[in-house]
Enzyme design. Structure first.
Site, PDB file in Angstrom:
ATOM      1  N   SER A   7       0.837  -1.200   0.000  1.00 53.22           N
ATOM      2  CA  SER A   7       0.000   0.000   0.000  1.00 53.22           C
ATOM      3  C   SER A   7       0.873   1.252   0.000  1.00 53.22           C
ATOM      4  O   SER A   7       1.672   1.468   0.910  1.00 53.22           O
ATOM      5  CB  SER A   7      -0.902   0.003   1.237  1.00 53.22           C
ATOM      6  OG  SER A   7      -1.497   1.276   1.363  1.00 53.22           O
ATOM      7  N   HIS A  30      -1.275  -1.184  -4.311  1.00 48.58           N
ATOM      8  CA  HIS A  30      -2.539  -0.775  -3.705  1.00 48.58           C
ATOM      9  C   HIS A  30      -2.476   0.730  -3.436  1.00 48.58           C
ATOM     10  O   HIS A  30      -1.558   1.210  -2.772  1.00 48.58           O
ATOM     11  CB  HIS A  30      -2.734  -1.553  -2.405  1.00 48.58           C
ATOM     12  CG  HIS A  30      -4.033  -1.323  -1.727  1.00 48.58           C
ATOM     13  ND1 HIS A  30      -5.184  -2.008  -2.054  1.00 48.58           N
ATOM     14  CD2 HIS A  30      -4.381  -0.474  -0.723  1.00 48.58           C
ATOM     15  CE1 HIS A  30      -6.175  -1.599  -1.283  1.00 48.58           C
ATOM     16  NE2 HIS A  30      -5.716  -0.662  -0.468  1.00 48.58           N
ATOM     17  N   ASP A  32      -4.499   3.923  -1.939  1.00 53.52           N
ATOM     18  CA  ASP A  32      -5.622   4.337  -1.095  1.00 53.52           C
ATOM     19  C   ASP A  32      -6.006   5.774  -1.399  1.00 53.52           C
ATOM     20  O   ASP A  32      -5.195   6.687  -1.234  1.00 53.52           O
ATOM     21  CB  ASP A  32      -5.213   4.241   0.380  1.00 53.52           C
ATOM     22  CG  ASP A  32      -5.092   2.801   0.842  1.00 53.52           C
ATOM     23  OD1 ASP A  32      -6.049   2.045   0.628  1.00 53.52           O
ATOM     24  OD2 ASP A  32      -4.041   2.446   1.404  1.00 53.52           O
ATOM     25  N   MET A  34      -8.518   8.844  -0.381  1.00 52.21           N
ATOM     26  CA  MET A  34      -9.353   9.277   0.753  1.00 52.21           C
ATOM     27  C   MET A  34      -9.810  10.719   0.547  1.00 52.21           C
ATOM     28  O   MET A  34      -9.018  11.555   0.099  1.00 52.21           O
ATOM     29  CB  MET A  34      -8.535   9.210   2.037  1.00 52.21           C
ATOM     30  CG  MET A  34      -7.941   7.834   2.276  1.00 52.21           C
ATOM     31  SD  MET A  34      -6.952   7.851   3.764  1.00 52.21           S
ATOM     32  CE  MET A  34      -6.434   6.136   3.812  1.00 52.21           C
ATOM     33  N   HIS A  63      -8.168   1.842  -4.296  1.00 54.21           N
ATOM     34  CA  HIS A  63      -9.155   1.660  -3.225  1.00 54.21           C
ATOM     35  C   HIS A  63      -9.766   3.020  -2.892  1.00 54.21           C
ATOM     36  O   HIS A  63      -9.128   3.853  -2.256  1.00 54.21           O
ATOM     37  CB  HIS A  63      -8.402   1.058  -2.016  1.00 54.21           C
ATOM     38  CG  HIS A  63      -9.227   0.865  -0.795  1.00 54.21           C
ATOM     39  ND1 HIS A  63      -8.669   0.534   0.425  1.00 54.21           N
ATOM     40  CD2 HIS A  63     -10.565   0.922  -0.580  1.00 54.21           C
ATOM     41  CE1 HIS A  63      -9.632   0.427   1.328  1.00 54.21           C
ATOM     42  NE2 HIS A  63     -10.785   0.658   0.748  1.00 54.21           N
ATOM     43  N   MET A  65     -11.853   5.343  -0.903  1.00 59.96           N
ATOM     44  CA  MET A  65     -12.555   5.576   0.366  1.00 59.96           C
ATOM     45  C   MET A  65     -13.215   6.942   0.237  1.00 59.96           C
ATOM     46  O   MET A  65     -12.774   7.941   0.810  1.00 59.96           O
ATOM     47  CB  MET A  65     -11.550   5.519   1.525  1.00 59.96           C
ATOM     48  CG  MET A  65     -11.186   4.087   1.877  1.00 59.96           C
ATOM     49  SD  MET A  65      -9.686   3.954   2.840  1.00 59.96           S
ATOM     50  CE  MET A  65      -8.491   3.859   1.523  1.00 59.96           C
ATOM     51  N   MET A 134     -11.872  -5.278   5.021  1.00 60.14           N
ATOM     52  CA  MET A 134     -11.051  -4.368   5.826  1.00 60.14           C
ATOM     53  C   MET A 134     -10.882  -4.948   7.227  1.00 60.14           C
ATOM     54  O   MET A 134     -11.863  -5.303   7.885  1.00 60.14           O
ATOM     55  CB  MET A 134     -11.721  -2.994   5.946  1.00 60.14           C
ATOM     56  CG  MET A 134     -11.914  -2.219   4.656  1.00 60.14           C
ATOM     57  SD  MET A 134     -10.392  -1.698   3.857  1.00 60.14           S
ATOM     58  CE  MET A 134      -9.553  -0.789   5.144  1.00 60.14           C
ATOM     59  N   GLY A 139      -8.858   4.630   6.787  1.00 63.17           N
ATOM     60  CA  GLY A 139      -8.438   6.013   7.026  1.00 63.17           C
ATOM     61  C   GLY A 139      -6.953   6.171   7.274  1.00 63.17           C
ATOM     62  O   GLY A 139      -6.365   7.163   6.872  1.00 63.17           O
ATOM     63  N   PHE A 140      -6.365   5.175   7.927  1.00 59.85           N
ATOM     64  CA  PHE A 140      -4.955   5.317   8.295  1.00 59.85           C
ATOM     65  C   PHE A 140      -4.213   3.992   8.173  1.00 59.85           C
ATOM     66  O   PHE A 140      -4.795   2.932   8.416  1.00 59.85           O
ATOM     67  CB  PHE A 140      -4.830   5.826   9.741  1.00 59.85           C
ATOM     68  CG  PHE A 140      -5.485   7.168   9.929  1.00 59.85           C
ATOM     69  CD1 PHE A 140      -4.799   8.342   9.648  1.00 59.85           C
ATOM     70  CD2 PHE A 140      -6.805   7.251  10.337  1.00 59.85           C
ATOM     71  CE1 PHE A 140      -5.416   9.580   9.790  1.00 59.85           C
ATOM     72  CE2 PHE A 140      -7.440   8.482  10.482  1.00 59.85           C
ATOM     73  CZ  PHE A 140      -6.737   9.652  10.207  1.00 59.85           C
ATOM     74  N   GLY A 142      -0.865   1.576   9.423  1.00 60.29           N
ATOM     75  CA  GLY A 142      -0.176   1.320  10.689  1.00 60.29           C
ATOM     76  C   GLY A 142      -1.062   0.907  11.844  1.00 60.29           C
ATOM     77  O   GLY A 142      -0.651   0.986  13.000  1.00 60.29           O
ATOM     78  N   ASP A 168      -7.204  -6.097   3.910  1.00 61.18           N
ATOM     79  CA  ASP A 168      -6.556  -4.783   3.944  1.00 61.18           C
ATOM     80  C   ASP A 168      -6.537  -4.221   5.364  1.00 61.18           C
ATOM     81  O   ASP A 168      -7.596  -3.943   5.929  1.00 61.18           O
ATOM     82  CB  ASP A 168      -7.308  -3.830   3.001  1.00 61.18           C
ATOM     83  CG  ASP A 168      -6.611  -2.494   2.854  1.00 61.18           C
ATOM     84  OD1 ASP A 168      -5.488  -2.333   3.353  1.00 61.18           O
ATOM     85  OD2 ASP A 168      -7.212  -1.590   2.214  1.00 61.18           O
ATOM     86  N   GLY A 169      -5.316  -4.048   5.894  1.00 62.82           N
ATOM     87  CA  GLY A 169      -5.151  -3.390   7.185  1.00 62.82           C
ATOM     88  C   GLY A 169      -4.453  -4.247   8.216  1.00 62.82           C
ATOM     89  O   GLY A 169      -4.945  -5.317   8.586  1.00 62.82           O
ATOM     90  N   GLY A 170      -3.272  -3.814   8.625  1.00 64.50           N
ATOM     91  CA  GLY A 170      -2.564  -4.506   9.698  1.00 64.50           C
ATOM     92  C   GLY A 170      -1.949  -5.838   9.315  1.00 64.50           C
ATOM     93  O   GLY A 170      -1.674  -6.666  10.188  1.00 64.50           O
ATOM     94  N   THR A 191       2.637  -0.663   5.921  1.00 65.20           N
ATOM     95  CA  THR A 191       3.730  -0.467   6.867  1.00 65.20           C
ATOM     96  C   THR A 191       4.731  -1.609   6.801  1.00 65.20           C
ATOM     97  O   THR A 191       5.948  -1.382   6.746  1.00 65.20           O
ATOM     98  CB  THR A 191       3.146  -0.380   8.300  1.00 65.20           C
ATOM     99  OG1 THR A 191       2.089   0.591   8.282  1.00 65.20           O
ATOM    100  CG2 THR A 191       4.194   0.036   9.296  1.00 65.20           C
TER     101      THR A 191
HETATM  102  C1  DX5 Z   1      -6.446   1.911   5.373  1.00 63.29           C
HETATM  103  C2  DX5 Z   1      -5.949   1.534   4.007  1.00 63.29           C
HETATM  104  C3  DX5 Z   1      -4.923   0.449   3.991  1.00 63.29           C
HETATM  105  C4  DX5 Z   1      -3.650   0.810   4.666  1.00 63.29           C
HETATM  106  C5  DX5 Z   1      -2.903  -0.428   5.037  1.00 63.29           C
HETATM  107  O1  DX5 Z   1      -7.470   2.845   5.226  1.00 63.29           O
HETATM  108  O2  DX5 Z   1      -7.020   1.101   3.189  1.00 63.29           O
HETATM  109  O3  DX5 Z   1      -4.683   0.059   2.653  1.00 63.29           O
HETATM  110  O4  DX5 Z   1      -2.811   1.598   3.857  1.00 63.29           O
HETATM  111  O5  DX5 Z   1      -1.773  -0.053   5.745  1.00 63.29           O
HETATM  112  P1  DX5 Z   1      -1.082  -1.001   6.823  1.00 63.29           P
HETATM  113  O6  DX5 Z   1      -0.613  -2.217   6.073  1.00 63.29           O
HETATM  114  O7  DX5 Z   1      -0.008  -0.165   7.371  1.00 63.29           O
HETATM  115  O8  DX5 Z   1      -2.150  -1.359   7.813  1.00 63.29           O
HETATM  116 ZN    ZN Z   2      -6.608   0.179   1.211  1.00 63.83          ZN
END
Ligand code: DX5
Ligand code: ZN
Length: 208
Positions: A7, A30, A32, A34, A63, A65, A134, A139-140, A142, A168-170, A191
């Site tokens: 990402s 990927h 993002d 926003m 993606h 958002m 998700m 939104g963020f 990390g 997607d996420g973490g 991350t």
């Molecule tokens: C969150 C994003 C994710 C994010 C993943 O809103 O959609 O794609 O960038 O980042 P990490 O892998 O750091 O959780």
């Molecule tokens: Zn994403």
């Protein structure tokens, strides 16, 4: 076999071309997007995506958002998006969004936030290439992966066997095995890949 999609949100924004060069062995990039309404953060616009398009041959997994993705489908497709994913929680009509994405020449995806059930993807899910489960609130980058949403992977695949399911996420070396065991086809990793000392090795290990 799992696909790895780093990402861009976790990349160094002051040197995006160099960052993208670091992950050229990935399966897709990927990106993002926003709007500051659907999520409390703002990221890239079509201009940034277009500027990266001739820097890499990676498939662009965009993606959105966005509260109202409809007006942005054509601009992101023109900028080089290959897959365009909208959120089921957005305010536009999913069937109209899928029709617009497909007629733009891109493939369509739909994302579900952690609090949204898989059943929010209606029968129109059969026209999608992929769905994004998700595992953090969008939104963020990390954030820590929530385990509970992983059950949606099975629910989605049961209803739509052809779908690729993206998590997607973490996602990191600790959580990737859980995502794969739950049936994920694509792992988004921001991350973990971009902050790694060796992004190539990190992607290889995530895919193991
Ligand atoms: C969150 C994003 C994710 C994010 C993943 O809103 O959609 O794609 O960038 O980042 P990490 O892998 O750091 O959780
Ligand atoms: Zn994403």
């Amino acid at each position: 076999m799992v696909y790895i999609a780093p990402s861009l949100l976790a990349a160094d924004f002051s040197a995006l071309d160099r960052e993208v060069a670091k992950i050229k062995q990935a399966d897709m990039l990927h990106i993002d997007i926003m709007d500051g309404h659907f999520v409390p953060n703002i990221s890239f616009g079509p201009g940034v995506v277009a500027a990266l398009r001739d820097k890499t041959r990676l498939l662009f997994d965009v993606h959105l958002m966005l509260e109202h993705p409809m007006p942005y489908i054509a601009p992101f497709r023109k900028a080089g998006a290959d897959v365009i994913t909208f959120h089921v929680e957005c305010k536009d009509d999913p069937e109209e969004l899928i029709a617009a994405i497909r007629s733009s020449g891109a493939q369509a995806g739909a994302a579900v936030s952690p609090g949204t059930p898989a059943s929010a993807i209606g029968d129109w899910g059969r026209h999608l290439r992929q769905t994004t489960v998700m595992t953090v609130n969008p939104g963020f980058g990390g954030q820590k992966l929530m385990l509970d949403p992983l059950r949606k992977i099975f629910q989605l695949k049961y209803r739509f066997p052809h779908l690729l399911v993206e998590v997607d996420g973490g996602v990191n070396l600790e959580t990737a095995p859980l995502c794969k065991a739950a049936g994920a086809d694509i792992l988004v990793a921001g991350t973990s890949v971009f902050q790694a000392e060796d992004p190539y090795l990190e992607m290889r290990c995530l895919a193991l």
